[in-house]
Design a protein around this motif. Structure first.
Motif, PDB file in Angstrom:
ATOM      1  N   VAL A 127       0.859  -1.187   0.000  1.00 22.18           N
ATOM      2  CA  VAL A 127       0.000   0.000   0.000  1.00 22.18           C
ATOM      3  C   VAL A 127       0.891   1.231   0.000  1.00 22.18           C
ATOM      4  CG1 VAL A 127      -1.755   1.320   1.254  1.00 22.18           C
ATOM      5  CG2 VAL A 127      -1.821  -1.178   1.276  1.00 22.18           C
ATOM      6  N   GLU A 128       0.591   2.167  -0.889  1.00 23.55           N
ATOM      7  CA  GLU A 128       1.335   3.418  -0.924  1.00 23.55           C
ATOM      8  C   GLU A 128       0.750   4.392   0.092  1.00 23.55           C
ATOM      9  OE1 GLU A 128       2.062   5.038  -4.908  1.00 23.55           O
ATOM     10  OE2 GLU A 128       1.250   3.152  -5.662  1.00 23.55           O
ATOM     11  N   THR A 129       1.574   4.806   1.029  1.00 25.57           N
ATOM     12  CA  THR A 129       1.147   5.800   2.007  1.00 25.57           C
ATOM     13  C   THR A 129       1.619   7.177   1.541  1.00 25.57           C
ATOM     14  OG1 THR A 129       3.138   5.263   3.239  1.00 25.57           O
ATOM     15  CG2 THR A 129       1.117   4.162   3.921  1.00 25.57           C
ATOM     16  N   PRO A 130       1.022   8.251   2.067  1.00 24.64           N
ATOM     17  CA  PRO A 130       1.340   9.577   1.514  1.00 24.64           C
ATOM     18  C   PRO A 130       2.746  10.078   1.868  1.00 24.64           C
ATOM     19  CG  PRO A 130      -0.297   9.728   3.285  1.00 24.64           C
ATOM     20  CD  PRO A 130      -0.084   8.280   3.031  1.00 24.64           C
ATOM     21  N   TYR A 131       3.282  10.921   0.987  1.00 23.84           N
ATOM     22  CA  TYR A 131       4.573  11.569   1.210  1.00 23.84           C
ATOM     23  C   TYR A 131       4.396  12.945   1.829  1.00 23.84           C
ATOM     24  CZ  TYR A 131       7.431   8.099  -1.160  1.00 23.84           C
ATOM     25  OH  TYR A 131       8.093   6.940  -1.488  1.00 23.84           O
ATOM     26  N   LEU A 132       3.250  13.557   1.601  1.00 25.96           N
ATOM     27  CA  LEU A 132       3.026  14.890   2.162  1.00 25.96           C
ATOM     28  C   LEU A 132       2.203  14.715   3.425  1.00 25.96           C
ATOM     29  CD1 LEU A 132       2.269  16.800  -1.168  1.00 25.96           C
ATOM     30  CD2 LEU A 132       4.393  16.821   0.146  1.00 25.96           C
ATOM     31  N   ILE A 133       2.908  14.662   4.576  1.00 29.00           N
ATOM     32  CA  ILE A 133       2.203  14.380   5.824  1.00 29.00           C
ATOM     33  C   ILE A 133       2.427  15.523   6.811  1.00 29.00           C
ATOM     34  CG2 ILE A 133       2.278  11.916   5.362  1.00 29.00           C
ATOM     35  CD1 ILE A 133       4.408  11.711   7.613  1.00 29.00           C
ATOM     36  N   LEU A 142       7.850  15.575   5.018  1.00 29.90           N
ATOM     37  CA  LEU A 142       8.110  14.309   4.347  1.00 29.90           C
ATOM     38  C   LEU A 142       8.288  13.238   5.426  1.00 29.90           C
ATOM     39  CD1 LEU A 142      10.630  15.535   1.620  1.00 29.90           C
ATOM     40  CD2 LEU A 142       8.175  15.149   1.393  1.00 29.90           C
ATOM     41  N   ILE A 148       7.758  -0.814  -0.143  1.00 29.48           N
ATOM     42  CA  ILE A 148       9.140  -0.363  -0.334  1.00 29.48           C
ATOM     43  C   ILE A 148       9.035   1.125  -0.610  1.00 29.48           C
ATOM     44  CG2 ILE A 148      11.249  -0.576  -1.692  1.00 29.48           C
ATOM     45  CD1 ILE A 148      10.711  -3.480  -2.063  1.00 29.48           C
ATOM     46  N   LYS A 197      10.424   5.410   0.059  1.00 27.20           N
ATOM     47  CA  LYS A 197      11.450   6.391   0.416  1.00 27.20           C
ATOM     48  C   LYS A 197      11.083   7.051   1.743  1.00 27.20           C
ATOM     49  CE  LYS A 197      14.845   6.979  -2.610  1.00 27.20           C
ATOM     50  NZ  LYS A 197      14.946   7.943  -3.681  1.00 27.20           N
ATOM     51  N   PHE A 254      12.706  10.057   4.772  1.00 28.62           N
ATOM     52  CA  PHE A 254      13.499  11.281   4.746  1.00 28.62           C
ATOM     53  C   PHE A 254      13.882  11.704   6.158  1.00 28.62           C
ATOM     54  CE2 PHE A 254      10.588  10.996   1.259  1.00 28.62           C
ATOM     55  CZ  PHE A 254      11.337  11.355   0.156  1.00 28.62           C
ATOM     56  N   ASP A 289      16.224  14.831   8.027  1.00 27.70           N
ATOM     57  CA  ASP A 289      17.115  15.983   7.894  1.00 27.70           C
ATOM     58  C   ASP A 289      18.120  15.968   9.042  1.00 27.70           C
ATOM     59  OD1 ASP A 289      18.337  18.315   7.251  1.00 27.70           O
ATOM     60  OD2 ASP A 289      16.674  19.616   7.845  1.00 27.70           O
ATOM     61  N   GLU A 330      17.714  10.968   2.007  1.00 28.81           N
ATOM     62  CA  GLU A 330      16.584  10.137   1.588  1.00 28.81           C
ATOM     63  C   GLU A 330      17.092   8.708   1.466  1.00 28.81           C
ATOM     64  OE1 GLU A 330      15.270  10.618  -2.583  1.00 28.81           O
ATOM     65  OE2 GLU A 330      16.478  12.405  -2.649  1.00 28.81           O
ATOM     66  N   THR A 366      15.725   4.266   1.565  1.00 31.64           N
ATOM     67  CA  THR A 366      14.595   3.401   1.212  1.00 31.64           C
ATOM     68  C   THR A 366      14.388   2.334   2.262  1.00 31.64           C
ATOM     69  OG1 THR A 366      15.125   3.773  -1.099  1.00 31.64           O
ATOM     70  CG2 THR A 366      13.628   1.975  -0.624  1.00 31.64           C
ATOM     71  N   LEU A 408      16.621  -0.809   3.052  1.00 29.84           N
ATOM     72  CA  LEU A 408      16.925  -1.511   1.802  1.00 29.84           C
ATOM     73  C   LEU A 408      18.336  -1.202   1.303  1.00 29.84           C
ATOM     74  CD1 LEU A 408      15.918  -3.383  -0.503  1.00 29.84           C
ATOM     75  CD2 LEU A 408      15.190  -1.321  -1.706  1.00 29.84           C
ATOM     76  N   GLU A 464      15.495   3.483  -8.465  1.00 34.80           N
ATOM     77  CA  GLU A 464      14.934   4.571  -7.671  1.00 34.80           C
ATOM     78  C   GLU A 464      15.695   5.857  -7.946  1.00 34.80           C
ATOM     79  OE1 GLU A 464      14.289   3.634  -3.467  1.00 34.80           O
ATOM     80  OE2 GLU A 464      14.770   1.575  -3.992  1.00 34.80           O
ATOM     81  N   ARG A 493      18.175  22.924   5.288  1.00 36.67           N
ATOM     82  CA  ARG A 493      18.723  23.495   6.514  1.00 36.67           C
ATOM     83  C   ARG A 493      20.236  23.670   6.379  1.00 36.67           C
ATOM     84  NH1 ARG A 493      20.961  20.783  10.717  1.00 36.67           N
ATOM     85  NH2 ARG A 493      20.433  18.866   9.639  1.00 36.67           N
ATOM     86  N   LYS A 505       6.282   8.003  -6.884  1.00 34.00           N
ATOM     87  CA  LYS A 505       5.415   9.134  -6.553  1.00 34.00           C
ATOM     88  C   LYS A 505       5.930  10.382  -7.265  1.00 34.00           C
ATOM     89  CE  LYS A 505       2.005   8.287  -3.589  1.00 34.00           C
ATOM     90  NZ  LYS A 505       1.992   8.460  -2.146  1.00 34.00           N
ATOM     91  N   PHE A 550       4.899  14.783  -7.870  1.00 33.55           N
ATOM     92  CA  PHE A 550       4.279  15.862  -7.097  1.00 33.55           C
ATOM     93  C   PHE A 550       4.030  17.076  -7.976  1.00 33.55           C
ATOM     94  CE2 PHE A 550       6.962  13.183  -4.577  1.00 33.55           C
ATOM     95  CZ  PHE A 550       6.222  12.914  -3.437  1.00 33.55           C
ATOM     96  N   GLU A 585      -0.054  14.599  -4.862  1.00 30.71           N
ATOM     97  CA  GLU A 585       0.919  13.531  -5.076  1.00 30.71           C
ATOM     98  C   GLU A 585       0.217  12.394  -5.785  1.00 30.71           C
ATOM     99  OE1 GLU A 585       2.097  11.275  -1.491  1.00 30.71           O
ATOM    100  OE2 GLU A 585       1.187  12.846  -0.310  1.00 30.71           O
ATOM    101  N   PHE A 616      -4.787   6.932   1.362  1.00 31.26           N
ATOM    102  CA  PHE A 616      -5.008   8.125   2.158  1.00 31.26           C
ATOM    103  C   PHE A 616      -4.976   9.353   1.252  1.00 31.26           C
ATOM    104  CE2 PHE A 616      -3.043   4.944   4.959  1.00 31.26           C
ATOM    105  CZ  PHE A 616      -3.986   4.869   5.966  1.00 31.26           C
ATOM    106  N   LYS A 633      -5.898  13.113  -0.491  1.00 32.38           N
ATOM    107  CA  LYS A 633      -6.094  14.466   0.015  1.00 32.38           C
ATOM    108  C   LYS A 633      -7.363  15.053  -0.604  1.00 32.38           C
ATOM    109  CE  LYS A 633      -1.408  15.280   1.363  1.00 32.38           C
ATOM    110  NZ  LYS A 633      -0.992  13.872   1.150  1.00 32.38           N
ATOM    111  N   ILE A 645      -5.218  13.324   9.249  1.00 25.81           N
ATOM    112  CA  ILE A 645      -4.107  13.725  10.132  1.00 25.81           C
ATOM    113  C   ILE A 645      -4.063  15.239  10.312  1.00 25.81           C
ATOM    114  CG2 ILE A 645      -2.729  11.705   9.502  1.00 25.81           C
ATOM    115  CD1 ILE A 645      -0.930  13.558   7.851  1.00 25.81           C
ATOM    116  N   ALA A 702      -3.236  17.730   8.003  1.00 22.45           N
ATOM    117  CA  ALA A 702      -2.036  18.306   7.397  1.00 22.45           C
ATOM    118  C   ALA A 702      -2.431  19.005   6.103  1.00 22.45           C
ATOM    119  CB  ALA A 702      -1.010  17.212   7.108  1.00 22.45           C
TER     120      ALA A 702
END
Lengths: 584, 584
Positions: free
Chosen positions: A163-169, A193, A215, A217, A219, A221, A231, A233, A532, B164, B184, B217, B219, B231, B551, B553, B562, B564
């Motif tokens: 399942v692809e979960t969101p990147y913009l959270i 991210l 699988i 990505k 992130f 910082d 970034e 995996t 990974l 990737e 940053r 993904k 954007f 996304e 999920f 938007k 969430i 966001a």
């Protein structure tokens, strides 16, 4: 069609065929009346021949002028090669060329496109597209893809759903620093991210998906240490209605499958060790067990003699270096200097040579007799011919130092073999770890990890002793995966947030959606995530993850090839309701 | 182990087995002396029975109090069900429960967890984790995963390597708006999230990888229209040493494979149509060809009579509506009102009824006789019983209007069948399109698309006429994929940037790395990208991509679950060298 065959394909059986090939000029040899060209592509190299008697003058002259990395297309006949090359799959044949078409020219590349290149790291990164033309780099990328698809097919066959979960959270203060993404449509607000899809995978379990993987990505910082990437995996996994044992079995299955499928190695059962034992035996929660050299604690046999250094120490601990008695005095001094470097910080090292005749010769013979030293040998498992190295001092420090020494020696002695694989589970991690900087406990794994049954009450009295349902999978001294059984009821989760210093308001603002979800029938669940990049590097028998990433960033987080990050337009900033403020 | 079997597993053959099950309470029926519970998980529903005679009083009382969505674990015996339910795979058996363990309670969910729920879109999104418990949503996610793995295995078997590419890249002014990520470590600088991995996949071709793909993904910070997401997921592909024909064949292969594997539909060869023909025949570059109703141009047969409206029009064009003669006058008036709405903007519609007896009755009988109307029928392919609808006016506008009418009618007449699949290739797209806003030409596909051989010169004289090596794959009226053969030499790429209004400095700053790469032996290459969200929705026989995203938007780009995006800490902003400036 630019080609009828690729450059790794033609064999003796193809002789007399008319073929069209395309690729890069690897090298040319020009003898005037004859020109040979090695034509390269992803699949291999095929030798082309242009000869005065059989090729037109015009074509042979064109061939003589070809430079390295020119892209060409040729038509010709497959002929038997006079001097066959048994080291090349296509070495029985060559192509007698009748037509030559230059598809693109090339400047002289900044480094040689060979397995061993003359290009340094910086140059290779700037011209990464040329670096990828080199066999080892390309093979690494192909290897990575092979591992990823093996993971996917195995997990899908086991009923896991990707399942692809969101990147913009949403940004959360817990853990490492988030990368954030300003929202244009929501003034003054930011996405973040994901550092991992942790809360989303838990929500998928609340949603009844039962077995999830992705699988994906992630992130962070962080200030980049060597071989870290902003970034990276993750193979991210979660299961519902499971206990720790179920997760361990499921992902031991995956790892076994990969070792067999990718490396041809069969391993029957992975050993398990508790976190406490790992620390005591290896000074390290990700021990490399491809070799022995387990710690032997010597307090009982080395203290209460006249050697003050040991008597004052919290811990006296040694390892047996196999064959180490062969070290010269000079080599041992070098070792002592090595562990006294500021990065390691030991104050000194005591050693005892185990002679072949069963006698001992130590650096502290003044204080210890043969009987004492025999006990050292016994405690560390030393045999005649070995060297016992002993450190002493503060328990935590000395274990870390001895662990570093153990790894250093194993490296020097060639005991860390790339084609040997020794996985193990480390279990029963502490729930919390003390943070010197903030002077309070932090979640060792993350705040969603559940304490072991019945230990929640300990939180108030002995927080450092609380063990978690948390586990790591370690391979060859690297943590390749880690996970836990999660908290799945609102009350426990609220208590945990409270303990970690969240006010109820903060907990609600950050993780209210998860706490809400726990009120609507959350099942027991747990999971694991594998790195990974690291996994692929280890399976590939290599050290640096960067070699398995197509376009890695440098230690300053920059992509030197595309020159990113970079300033953006003033207009873009305005649209995002932002102003750059650089403090001098 | 929380369970020995899942809730979709037990059959008559399992009768008398002792089992442990776990899951959610779908519903309970309490008859006092007997309680039935439907226990649900991802795999199905199993009926539990608690009965006075065989279950302890304590357990039966506990069972009677179970609420919807409670998470429970039960132990019991598989017994034969008295009234079998042939509509349930487990309908032959039920579990006589001996032990009941409540794993988690549940508040009453805000909407029913049923195939048809009483929850509206907003509520379902806020509690998406509960929405996912519903069969149709969960099945959509499982379906998506199935499509993705079918894509991966097919492409991997064809020699494509999944690579990737980075998510933290550089912002470019071309195309849609980027999401940016402040750095940053590099003050005042920004990464951008990729709108697609376009330049990276081209560099992989320069790097000799030959065949690349990635499910990735992407954007875009656009103002969201209905059913667009900030996304989205792309199946991104590129090949080296290929011409357009090679790409079309390769990805026709993929699409055929999916239609067969996923939908059990075999399609021999995909039709191809040029962009110009698609516009002329369907008023649309993504025609739905599951049904006919092709445009018939009527200028030759309808102009130069006394009907001024047609005489003044640039284009007179009609379609034959199958069986449309059955429409009442009222229905036709409704149709006319529909196309006169501001969204469509037609000024009116002329029609001609094709009677079963071969005569015609039109709305413009004053100007056209039976012979004229017969020609209309011929040009539009109308048969007796059909209705010819005719629009006239400015060529571009009238085609768009008639296309809208065609789709509207097909929808109304039930001609857009979800289980029918009609793919086609649209080829020979224009290289450039005129942009009214900026008053200049823009790249229709993107600036890396190559013009058709020999057409580069036309750029200076007739830019709008230049055709590109660009193609779209259309399925059931949706563009599911699009791509092009790329420019691979520096000179042409520089000329293209110049033409698109880049100064040489801008071109170098933005795409210097690509232009550099083209100097080191770039092979001819091209590719395609599929929108996975859309593709999955169409293969799944549905309209909205949102139903296939775990999920999603909302239209304001918000994740309402969430909550966001959200404001971030002042400290975070400072670390990023940023200040929020909201203009009132």
């Amino acid at each position: 069609m630019y080609r009828t065959h690729n450059n790794g394909q033609l064999r003796a059986a193809d002789i007399n065929k008319e073929v069209t090939l395309a690729g890069w000029v690897q090298k040319t040899r020009d003898k005037g009346f004859m020109v040979w060209v090695d034509l390269r592509d992803r699949y291999g190299i095929t030798q082309l021949i242009f000869d005065e008697e059989r090729t037109s003058k015009e074509v042979i002259e064109k061939a003589a002028k070809l430079g390295r990395e020119f892209v060409i297309q040729v038509k010709g006949t497959v002929i038997e090669r006079e001097s066959k090359n048994p080291n090349m799959p296509t070495g029985d044949v060559e192509i007698l060329v009748s037509e030559l078409n230059i598809l693109n020219e090339s400047l002289t590349p900044p480094f040689t496109i060979e397995d061993e290149t003359d290009g340094g790291e910086d140059l290779r990164m700037k011209y990464r597209y040329l670096d990828i033309r080199r066999n080892p780099v390309r093979e690494n990328l192909i290897f990575r893809a092979k591992v990823a698809i093996a993971v996917r097919n195995y997990l899908a066959n086991q009923g896991f759903v990707e399942v692809e979960t969101p990147y913009l959270i949403k940004s959360t203060p817990e853990g490492a620093r988030d990368f954030v993404v300003p929202s244009r449509m929501n003034e003054g607000q930011f996405y973040a991210l994901p550092q991992s899809p942790q809360t989303f995978k838990q929500l998928l379990m609340v949603g009844g998906l039962d077995k999830y993987f992705q699988i994906v990505k992630c992130f962070r910082d962080e200030d980049l240490r060597a071989d870290r990437q902003p970034e990276f995996t993750q193979i991210d996994c979660e299961m519902a209605f499971v206990e720790q044992e179920d997760i361990l079995n499921a992902f031991e299955g995956l790892t076994k499958h990969l070792l067999k499928e990718i490396n041809g190695v069969e391993i029957s059962e992975f050993p398990r060790i508790t976190y406490d034992d790992a620390i005591a035996k290896y000074g390290n929660d990700k021990p490399d067990i491809r070799f022995g050299m387990e710690f032997g604690e010597l307090n009982a046999v080395a203290q209460h003699k006249d050697f003050g250094v040991f008597n004052q120490a919290e811990l006296v601990v040694g390892i047996a270096v196999p064959g180490g008695n062969a070290f010269t005095r000079k080599e041992i001094d070098k070792l002592i200097n090595w562990i006294k470097r500021p990065q390691i910080g030991a104050l000194g090292m005591v050693y005892s040579r185990c002679n072949e005749d069963g006698t001992y010769k130590s650096s502290v013979d003044k204080f210890y007799d043969q009987e004492d030293l025999a006990k050292w040998a016994e405690a560390t498992g030393a045999k005649p011919g070995d060297l016992v190295c002993v450190l002493s001092g503060d328990k935590n420090k000395v274990r870390t130092q001895l662990s570093a020494l153990r790894m250093h020696l194993a490296e020097e002695l060639g005991l860390r073999k790339n084609n040997e694989f020794a996985p193990l589970w480390v279990v029963d991690f502490p729930l919390l770890e003390w943070d010197e900087e903030t002077n309070r406990y932090h979640a060792m794994h993350h705040p969603f990890t559940s304490p072991k049954p019945g230990q929640l009450e300990l939180l108030d009295t002995n927080p450092g002793d609380v063990k978690a349902n948390a586990y790591d999978l370690v391979l060859n001294g690297n943590e390749i995966g880690g996970g836990s059984i999660r908290i799945h009821d609102r009350k426990t989760q609220a208590k945990m947030f409270d303990y970690l210093g969240f006010t109820p308001e903060e907990a609600k603002a950050q993780f209210g959606f998860l706490m809400d979800a726990f009120q609507y029938g959350a099942p027991p669940h747990g999971g694991i995530a594998f790195g990974l990049d690291r996994l692929v590097a280890i399976l590939g028998g290599q050290e640096t993850i960067r070699d398995f990433i197509a376009f890695p960033k440098n230690n300053a987080g920059r992509d030197v090839m595309i020159d990113a990050p970079a300033p953006i337009d003033k207009k873009q900033l305005e649209e995002l309701h932002l102003k750059v403020e650089i403090k001098s």
